[in-house]
Scaffold this motif. Structure first.
Motif, PDB file in Angstrom:
ATOM      1  N   THR A   7     -52.572  29.244  93.810  1.00  0.00           N
ATOM      2  CA  THR A   7     -53.421  28.405  94.659  1.00  0.00           C
ATOM      3  C   THR A   7     -54.011  29.244  95.781  1.00  0.00           C
ATOM      4  N   LEU A   8     -55.204  28.848  96.211  1.00  0.00           N
ATOM      5  CA  LEU A   8     -55.871  29.474  97.348  1.00  0.00           C
ATOM      6  C   LEU A   8     -55.999  28.443  98.457  1.00  0.00           C
ATOM      7  N   GLU A   9     -55.584  28.843  99.646  1.00  0.00           N
ATOM      8  CA  GLU A   9     -55.634  27.960 100.795  1.00  0.00           C
ATOM      9  C   GLU A   9     -56.338  28.657 101.950  1.00  0.00           C
ATOM     10  N   LYS A  16     -62.695  31.117  99.993  1.00  0.00           N
ATOM     11  CA  LYS A  16     -61.907  30.774  98.809  1.00  0.00           C
ATOM     12  C   LYS A  16     -62.747  30.783  97.541  1.00  0.00           C
ATOM     13  N   THR A  17     -63.957  30.234  97.599  1.00  0.00           N
ATOM     14  CA  THR A  17     -64.807  30.183  96.412  1.00  0.00           C
ATOM     15  C   THR A  17     -65.191  31.589  95.948  1.00  0.00           C
ATOM     16  N   ALA A  20     -62.054  33.335  94.542  1.00  0.00           N
ATOM     17  CA  ALA A  20     -61.671  32.753  93.252  1.00  0.00           C
ATOM     18  C   ALA A  20     -62.571  33.250  92.137  1.00  0.00           C
ATOM     19  N   ARG A  36     -60.035  27.642  86.196  1.00  0.00           N
ATOM     20  CA  ARG A  36     -60.368  27.614  87.618  1.00  0.00           C
ATOM     21  C   ARG A  36     -60.684  26.170  88.003  1.00  0.00           C
ATOM     22  N   ARG A  38     -60.004  22.817  91.280  1.00  0.00           N
ATOM     23  CA  ARG A  38     -59.916  22.541  92.708  1.00  0.00           C
ATOM     24  C   ARG A  38     -59.373  21.144  92.941  1.00  0.00           C
ATOM     25  N   ASP A  94     -58.284  25.960  93.959  1.00  0.00           N
ATOM     26  CA  ASP A  94     -58.739  25.871  95.345  1.00  0.00           C
ATOM     27  C   ASP A  94     -58.123  24.623  95.968  1.00  0.00           C
ATOM     28  N   ARG A  95     -57.120  24.828  96.823  1.00  0.00           N
ATOM     29  CA  ARG A  95     -56.391  23.805  97.578  1.00  0.00           C
ATOM     30  C   ARG A  95     -55.358  23.068  96.715  1.00  0.00           C
TER      31      ARG A  95
END
Length: 216
Positions: A7-9, A16-17, A20, A36, A38, A94-95
């Protein structure tokens, strides 16, 4: 499950975009299958929820907001994330739960433990293998968003700077509490430097050699 869940926070404008997309290209070039996605918005239902919580003007009660995110998460995990992990794929998202805790639990004042409990129940206990926190000064992040989209901010982006400072602090607190799960990266660095740090950590997780420090 044999796949990996990453996960990306981070706050708005942290990149983040961009990160990713770069990471997806690298993983796929290395022979990995990547999903990928979100939250909210990783499913048709989630996209409708995203429109409600982020883009419809007007007040949304904080508890209702939190429960809408939880409903999106429950559906998303069951229909997208777990099936991909069971196929052995890399899910790059993403999140996730950390965002709910930071935004609704801490910044909205609903209680971090309460929101984490609801979120983990919605996700049926699914935790990320790695969480990349892209940390960025709130003023810099807001300026990036404005440069990209002008004055078009969603409901959360439109909150006051103090709200976003609280969110940033909540993310950093989460990372400090779980250092084995988090990679914290200075998102003010050039995108290629950020990506290099991310690839090193992700490569170790999925079995890809660390990138050459001289490569972009």
């Amino acid at each position: 499950m044999t796949g990996r869940f990453i996960t990306l926070e981070g706050g708005d404008g942290a990149g983040k975009t961009t990160q990713a997309a770069l990471l997806t290209d690298w993983l796929e070039a290395s022979g990995r299958t990547v999903v990928r996605t979100r939250e909210p918005g990783g499913t048709d239902l989630g996209q409708r929820i995203r429109e409600m919580v982020l883009h419809e003007r007007g007040h949304v009660a904080p508890r209702a907001e939190a429960l809408l995110y939880a409903a999106d998460r429950a559906h998303h995990v069951e229909t997208v994330v777990r099936p991909a992990l069971e196929r052995g794929e890399v899910v790059l998202q993403d999140r996730y739960i950390d965002s709910s805790v930071a935004y609704q639990g801490v910044a909205r004042g609903l209680g971090a433990d309460r929101i984490r409990s609801v979120s983990e129940w919605a996700a049926d206990g699914l935790a990320p293998d790695l969480t990349v926190l892209l940390d960025l000064d709130v003023t810099v992040g807001r300026a990036r968003v404005a440069a990209a989209r002008g004055d078009t901010f969603d409901r959360l982006e439109s909150e006051a700077a103090a709200f976003h400072e609280t969110v940033r602090g909540a993310f950093l607190d989460a990372a400090a509490a779980e250092p084995a799960r988090f990679l914290v990266v200075d998102a003010s660095a050039p995108a290629e430097d950020v990506q290099r740090a991310v690839r090193t950590a992700v490569g170790a997780l999925v079995g890809i050699p660390a990138p050459d420090p001289s490569a972009s």
